[in-house]
Write a protein that holds these residues in place. Structure first.
Motif, PDB file in Angstrom:
ATOM      1  N   GLY A   1       0.981  32.581  22.072  1.00 38.45           N
ATOM      2  CA  GLY A   1       1.617  33.647  22.833  1.00 38.45           C
ATOM      3  C   GLY A   1       3.039  33.297  23.207  1.00 38.45           C
ATOM      4  O   GLY A   1       3.946  34.150  23.142  1.00 38.45           O
ATOM      5  N   LEU A   2       3.269  32.035  23.581  1.00 32.27           N
ATOM      6  CA  LEU A   2       4.618  31.586  23.930  1.00 32.27           C
ATOM      7  C   LEU A   2       5.533  31.629  22.712  1.00 32.27           C
ATOM      8  O   LEU A   2       6.669  32.105  22.787  1.00 32.27           O
ATOM      9  N   VAL A   3       5.040  31.139  21.568  1.00 30.55           N
ATOM     10  CA  VAL A   3       5.838  31.168  20.338  1.00 30.55           C
ATOM     11  C   VAL A   3       6.150  32.608  19.936  1.00 30.55           C
ATOM     12  O   VAL A   3       7.276  32.947  19.560  1.00 30.55           O
ATOM     13  N   GLY A   4       5.144  33.482  20.049  1.00 28.70           N
ATOM     14  CA  GLY A   4       5.349  34.881  19.707  1.00 28.70           C
ATOM     15  C   GLY A   4       6.398  35.537  20.586  1.00 28.70           C
ATOM     16  O   GLY A   4       7.181  36.372  20.115  1.00 28.70           O
ATOM     17  N   LEU A   5       6.428  35.150  21.847  1.00 26.96           N
ATOM     18  CA  LEU A   5       7.421  35.705  22.772  1.00 26.96           C
ATOM     19  C   LEU A   5       8.829  35.267  22.395  1.00 26.96           C
ATOM     20  O   LEU A   5       9.797  36.027  22.545  1.00 26.96           O
ATOM     21  N   LEU A   6       8.951  34.032  21.878  1.00 24.20           N
ATOM     22  CA  LEU A   6      10.270  33.455  21.599  1.00 24.20           C
ATOM     23  C   LEU A   6      10.771  33.708  20.182  1.00 24.20           C
ATOM     24  O   LEU A   6      11.943  33.436  19.890  1.00 24.20           O
ATOM     25  N   LEU A   7       9.911  34.212  19.297  1.00 28.32           N
ATOM     26  CA  LEU A   7      10.339  34.454  17.920  1.00 28.32           C
ATOM     27  C   LEU A   7      11.517  35.430  17.885  1.00 28.32           C
ATOM     28  O   LEU A   7      11.576  36.368  18.677  1.00 28.32           O
ATOM     29  N   PRO A   8      12.451  35.227  16.955  1.00 25.16           N
ATOM     30  CA  PRO A   8      13.605  36.140  16.861  1.00 25.16           C
ATOM     31  C   PRO A   8      13.163  37.581  16.635  1.00 25.16           C
ATOM     32  O   PRO A   8      12.150  37.848  15.999  1.00 25.16           O
ATOM     33  N   GLY A   9      13.933  38.504  17.165  1.00 25.74           N
ATOM     34  CA  GLY A   9      13.639  39.923  17.022  1.00 25.74           C
ATOM     35  C   GLY A   9      14.404  40.708  18.061  1.00 25.74           C
ATOM     36  O   GLY A   9      15.041  40.140  18.960  1.00 25.74           O
ATOM     37  N   LEU A  10      14.352  42.014  17.965  1.00 24.62           N
ATOM     38  CA  LEU A  10      15.111  42.869  18.884  1.00 24.62           C
ATOM     39  C   LEU A  10      14.681  42.684  20.332  1.00 24.62           C
ATOM     40  O   LEU A  10      15.503  42.789  21.243  1.00 24.62           O
ATOM     41  N   SER A  11      13.384  42.424  20.568  1.00 19.51           N
ATOM     42  CA  SER A  11      12.893  42.301  21.939  1.00 19.51           C
ATOM     43  C   SER A  11      12.725  40.856  22.386  1.00 19.51           C
ATOM     44  O   SER A  11      12.146  40.592  23.432  1.00 19.51           O
ATOM     45  N   ALA A  12      13.222  39.923  21.588  1.00 16.69           N
ATOM     46  CA  ALA A  12      13.121  38.517  21.955  1.00 16.69           C
ATOM     47  C   ALA A  12      14.072  38.204  23.110  1.00 16.69           C
ATOM     48  O   ALA A  12      15.168  38.764  23.191  1.00 16.69           O
ATOM     49  N   PRO A  13      13.682  37.300  24.025  1.00 18.72           N
ATOM     50  CA  PRO A  13      14.583  36.931  25.118  1.00 18.72           C
ATOM     51  C   PRO A  13      15.760  36.121  24.587  1.00 18.72           C
ATOM     52  O   PRO A  13      15.640  35.461  23.546  1.00 18.72           O
ATOM     53  N   PRO A  14      16.907  36.154  25.260  1.00 10.33           N
ATOM     54  CA  PRO A  14      18.049  35.340  24.838  1.00 10.33           C
ATOM     55  C   PRO A  14      17.648  33.869  24.764  1.00 10.33           C
ATOM     56  O   PRO A  14      17.037  33.345  25.711  1.00 10.33           O
ATOM     57  N   PRO A  15      17.948  33.185  23.667  1.00  9.82           N
ATOM     58  CA  PRO A  15      17.487  31.803  23.499  1.00  9.82           C
ATOM     59  C   PRO A  15      17.989  30.856  24.579  1.00  9.82           C
ATOM     60  O   PRO A  15      17.260  29.960  25.015  1.00  9.82           O
ATOM     61  N   GLY A  16      19.249  31.031  25.014  1.00  8.09           N
ATOM     62  CA  GLY A  16      19.775  30.149  26.053  1.00  8.09           C
ATOM     63  C   GLY A  16      19.026  30.308  27.361  1.00  8.09           C
ATOM     64  O   GLY A  16      18.628  29.321  27.997  1.00  8.09           O
TER      65      GLY A  16
END
Length: 286
Positions: free
Chosen positions: A129-144
């Protein structure tokens, strides 16, 4: 303590913890305060209120806490603030919770705690679930921002592990807040050229430190002895949910399918690991 009072104090504690995300996000998004100043005011306000609580119990904070725990507390508070410069409140609360639980569960595995097959499934589900949340995409949170919140969660996990078994957790927390003040002061001195503050920002920072941190922790530690361990673990699962509801109602944030699915996987997976562990511990004691 009556059961009704325990329920009320528990609910207030969880709402306070969730409100930290909302207060920080709205302050950094909608007022003139900067992340460093918000962090410093939050820590100082929390130290003052918790010290008053301990003083009201007839105790002194002077020798409570330790510097390593205070450093972990400061890293959590600073990472939390900087993360919310870019993260939505609901996403930040979920990332924080996931990082805290992963740190504590991972430490347990490191020192030899064994997970059952069902617990491993829960742990893998939460990580997925954590990896899915962080995967790149339009709704992904800013990586920083995501990296900063994960660091804050790891720091809070370390702080929690170091505080396990404290005889007076309220006094220890007060002492650690006091010891974190010099760290906050040093950061403020380094970043003084970029300091910014206005009255609304000051109010939100004080509320975050004095009310949702200071009073919130005091209420939680007063309630904790009245709760079974499994119940205490269960109610903490509500914090990201309360934060998400609050962010939707008060901040106008939208809950995307990605965060809903990630929330289900993370909260469900952690629930399986933690509750199964507590049930096994209870059986071993009988």
């Amino acid at each position: 303590m009556s059961s009704a009072r325990v329920v009320v104090l528990t609910v207030l504690s969880m709402v306070a913890f969730a409100a930290n995300s909302l207060l920080c996000r709205v302050a950094l998004r909608g007022t003139g305060i900067d992340a460093v100043t918000f962090t410093s005011i939050r820590i100082v306000s929390g130290a003052v209120v918790l010290s008053l609580v301990v003083w009201g119990q007839g105790r002194r904070v002077r020798h409570a806490g330790n510097w390593l725990s205070a450093l972990a507390l400061f890293v959590y508070a600073a990472g939390f603030s900087f993360a919310y410069l870019s993260l939505p409140a609901s996403t930040g609360a979920l990332l924080l919770f996931a990082a805290v639980q992963a740190t504590m569960i991972g430490y347990g595995i490191h020192i030899g705690e064994r997970l059952s097959g069902l617990q491993w499934i829960g742990f893998v589900c939460a990580l997925a679930g954590l990896v899915g949340l962080l995967l790149p995409g339009l709704s992904a949170p800013p990586p920083g921002g995501a990296a900063l919140m994960l660091a804050a969660g790891i720091a809070w996990g370390v702080y929690s592990l170091r505080g396990k078994g404290a005889k007076n957790p309220t006094m220890e927390t007060a002492g650690n807040f006091m010891r974190a003040v010099p760290f906050a002061a040093a950061l403020s001195a380094i970043a003084h050229m970029h300091a910014a503050l206005d009255w609304p920002g000051l109010a939100y920072a004080i509320a975050s430190g004095a009310v949702t941190s200071g009073i919130g922790y005091a209420l939680w530690y007063a309630t904790l002895p009245q709760l079974k361990v499994a119940n205490a673990a269960t109610v903490q699962l509500s914090v990201p949910v309360i934060a998400a509801i609050g962010a939707t109602v008060f901040l106008g944030e939208s809950l995307t399918p990605r965060i809903l699915l990630a929330s289900a996987a993370i909260l469900g997976g952690v629930a399986v690991v933690v509750l199964k562990r507590q049930r096994s511990a209870s059986i071993e004691k009988t």
